[in-house]
Enzyme design. Structure first.
Site, PDB file in Angstrom:
ATOM      1  N   PHE A   1       0.830  -1.026   0.023  1.00 25.71           N
ATOM      2  CA  PHE A   1       0.021  -0.012   0.072  1.00 25.71           C
ATOM      3  C   PHE A   1       0.645   1.270   0.124  1.00 25.71           C
ATOM      4  O   PHE A   1       0.262   2.197  -0.368  1.00 25.71           O
ATOM      5  CB  PHE A   1      -1.080  -0.101   1.198  1.00 25.71           C
ATOM      6  CG  PHE A   1      -0.170   0.454   2.548  1.00 25.71           C
ATOM      7  CD1 PHE A   1      -0.345   1.775   3.153  1.00 25.71           C
ATOM      8  CD2 PHE A   1       0.429  -0.765   3.494  1.00 25.71           C
ATOM      9  CE1 PHE A   1       0.076   2.037   4.201  1.00 25.71           C
ATOM     10  CE2 PHE A   1       0.811  -0.166   4.503  1.00 25.71           C
ATOM     11  CZ  PHE A   1       0.762   1.287   4.944  1.00 25.71           C
ATOM     12  N   LYS A   2       2.212   0.954   0.483  1.00 24.87           N
ATOM     13  CA  LYS A   2       2.734   2.394   0.701  1.00 24.87           C
ATOM     14  C   LYS A   2       3.460   2.758  -0.708  1.00 24.87           C
ATOM     15  O   LYS A   2       3.937   4.008  -0.841  1.00 24.87           O
ATOM     16  CB  LYS A   2       3.944   2.247   1.645  1.00 24.87           C
ATOM     17  CG  LYS A   2       3.480   1.835   2.923  1.00 24.87           C
ATOM     18  CD  LYS A   2       4.530   1.538   3.918  1.00 24.87           C
ATOM     19  CE  LYS A   2       3.928   1.326   5.136  1.00 24.87           C
ATOM     20  NZ  LYS A   2       4.954   1.039   6.422  1.00 24.87           N
ATOM     21  N   ASP A   3       3.112   2.101  -1.938  1.00 29.39           N
ATOM     22  CA  ASP A   3       3.534   2.391  -2.957  1.00 29.39           C
ATOM     23  C   ASP A   3       3.033   3.968  -3.396  1.00 29.39           C
ATOM     24  O   ASP A   3       3.995   4.808  -4.132  1.00 29.39           O
ATOM     25  CB  ASP A   3       3.426   1.484  -4.253  1.00 29.39           C
ATOM     26  CG  ASP A   3       4.069   0.337  -4.513  1.00 29.39           C
ATOM     27  OD1 ASP A   3       5.364   0.340  -4.130  1.00 29.39           O
ATOM     28  OD2 ASP A   3       3.530  -0.765  -4.526  1.00 29.39           O
TER      29      ASP A   3
ATOM     30  N   THR B   1       7.767  -0.255   3.993  1.00 31.38           N
ATOM     31  CA  THR B   1       8.062   1.199   3.647  1.00 31.38           C
ATOM     32  C   THR B   1       9.417   1.159   2.980  1.00 31.38           C
ATOM     33  O   THR B   1       9.523   1.911   2.029  1.00 31.38           O
ATOM     34  CB  THR B   1       8.463   1.972   5.067  1.00 31.38           C
ATOM     35  OG1 THR B   1       7.027   2.070   5.644  1.00 31.38           O
ATOM     36  CG2 THR B   1       8.870   3.304   4.604  1.00 31.38           C
TER      37      THR B   1
END
Length: 435
Positions: free
Chosen positions: A106-108, A141
């Site tokens: 999701f951190k993309d 991350t």
């Protein structure tokens, strides 16, 4: 728009300054002076829009005062080369699959957006020396930031990660890239890595020696774009007639993702309430129950990206609610899960519904079940990473092979390049001074 520090002892700063500096001089986190609102009528049109169109609308409202509209649209478009589908799991519970980006996590979005925004400001400002990005990671991350910033001119990234405490595939995603990405293997925990990053920002000698910034969710440009996800999820559910009384459940470690959701809520997104799902690192749940926040050393779990004992973004949550415990508990509830409970959830959901959860998503799903939603509520949990990123753990739990997507296989072919350091600040400082 100006930004202030949560500690209220630093001067106001512009967006450009907070993106480049990350942390305020008084060690506080930056917050915008105002949270702009989106008109309800505009939000109601999102069900007929693409993810890019939704994100661009939100970005223009939030950042449009500080960036030319065309440049901002280009940044958003370059960030979103993928979609994030909502998938029905069972009954009134849906999964928002946030693992369709370059590193399947999701951190993309936040990492790619920040890389492009920082690059924009560096070019505009004409910074005459290299900008050095420090990022602590408990798993996802590091890979998202490393790939988001890979080969960006005038930027070098140092990824600090706890030795032996990230999955092998996660480690491959930031230790095999080379070029402008440097992996630092710290003999400690994620909290130790995060402390080193924060201490570096406060060290005058280091800051004279090199331009430092962070790509952790302490940086406004890293966590705020994650609000795009919530607007997109609402639009997808609205199109199905399922968006009323939406309950959003977020697997929570450093609390950047749920903070982005709270910003979306403040901007006018009609979410009924939030749930913070913890693993055994449950300092936030303890705060909800007692009103007392007591950080403590993190505990290693199979949901390793949530192994955070002192979540940075707790300061932002307190600030959003004027440090009012009652206001926070009216909107946010919490649950915690042991490794055994996480594994049981993964087994049950896979065998009963043929839906494969990763350990973090399992916390989110189970929290919605345990919350006992009313019949008119729709539960949405954020499935934050592809299960194959935790291949050995997941296969052991479900008793089945997990196919590794081609994107991950490519990372696994590379050669590990990392530098081992102790968890002492002196060793980290001396390494940076030598750069």
């Amino acid at each position: 728009m100006n930004y202030y520090s949560t500690n209220k002892q630093a001067p106001l700063a512009t967006l450009e300054e907070v993106v480049i500096k990350s942390l305020a001089g008084d060690k506080g986190l930056y917050m915008p002076e105002q949270i702009p609102a989106l008109n309800k009528d505009i939000i109601s049109t999102f069900k007929d829009k693409s993810f890019y169109q939704i994100a661009d609308t939100v970005a223009q409202v939030f950042f449009g005062q500080d960036i030319e509209p065309e440049a901002l649209s280009a940044i958003v478009k370059d960030t979103l080369s993928f979609d994030t589908p909502v998938v029905h799991v069972n009954d009134n519970i849906y999964s928002l699959e946030l693992f369709h980006g370059p590193t399947l996590a999701f951190k993309d979005v936040g990492a790619r957006f920040m890389a492009r925004l920082l690059g924009y400001f560096i070019k505009k400002k004409g910074v005459d020396k290299q900008v050095n990005v420090l990022v602590a990671t408990s798993g996802d991350t590091g890979s998202a930031v490393a790939n988001g910033f890979l080969d960006v001119p005038n930027i070098r990234v140092f990824v600090l990660y706890p030795k032996g405490k990230v999955s092998p595939i996660q480690e491959c995603q930031f230790t095999t890239l080379g070029q402008n990405i440097v992996a630092l293997e710290i003999d400690g925990t994620f909290d130790d890595c995060q402390d080193l990053v924060k201490a570096a920002f406060m060290d005058e000698e280091l800051n004279r020696h090199m331009q430092l910034t962070s790509a952790n969710s302490i940086n406004v440009a890293r966590f705020l774009p994650q609000s795009f996800y919530y607007f997109n999820a609402y639009a997808q559910l609205d199109k199905q007639g399922k968006a009323d009384n939406l309950v959003a459940c977020v697997p929570s470690g450093n609390f950047g993702n749920i903070t982005a959701g709270l910003f979306a809520y403040r901007m006018g997104l009609p979410i009924k309430r939030f749930i913070a799902a913890n693993n055994r690192n449950d300092v936030f749940l303890t705060y909800l129950q007692t009103g007392k926040y007591t950080p403590r050393p993190s505990i290693a779990t199979i949901a390793n990206a949530m192994d955070v004992g002192a979540p940075s973004n707790f300061a932002r949550i307190l600030d959003l609610f004027d440090d009012d415990h009652q206001k926070i508990t009216q909107l946010i509830s919490g649950h915690r899960y042991t490794d055994e409970e996480i594994a049981e959830t993964m087994q049950n959901v896979y065998h009963k519904y043929q839906y494969l959860l990763d350990p973090h998503g399992a916390c989110g799903y189970q929290a919605l079940v345990d919350e006992k939603l009313t019949p008119d509520e729709t539960g949405l949990f954020l499935e934050t990473a592809h299960p194959a990123k935790f291949k050995d753990t997941v296969e052991k739990i479900i008793g089945q092979d997990v196919e590794v997507p081609a994107k991950l296989q490519a990372f696994m072919q590379g050669e590990k390049q990392s530098i081992e350091l102790t968890k002492t600040f002196d060793s980290f400082k001396q390494f940076l001074l030598a750069q």
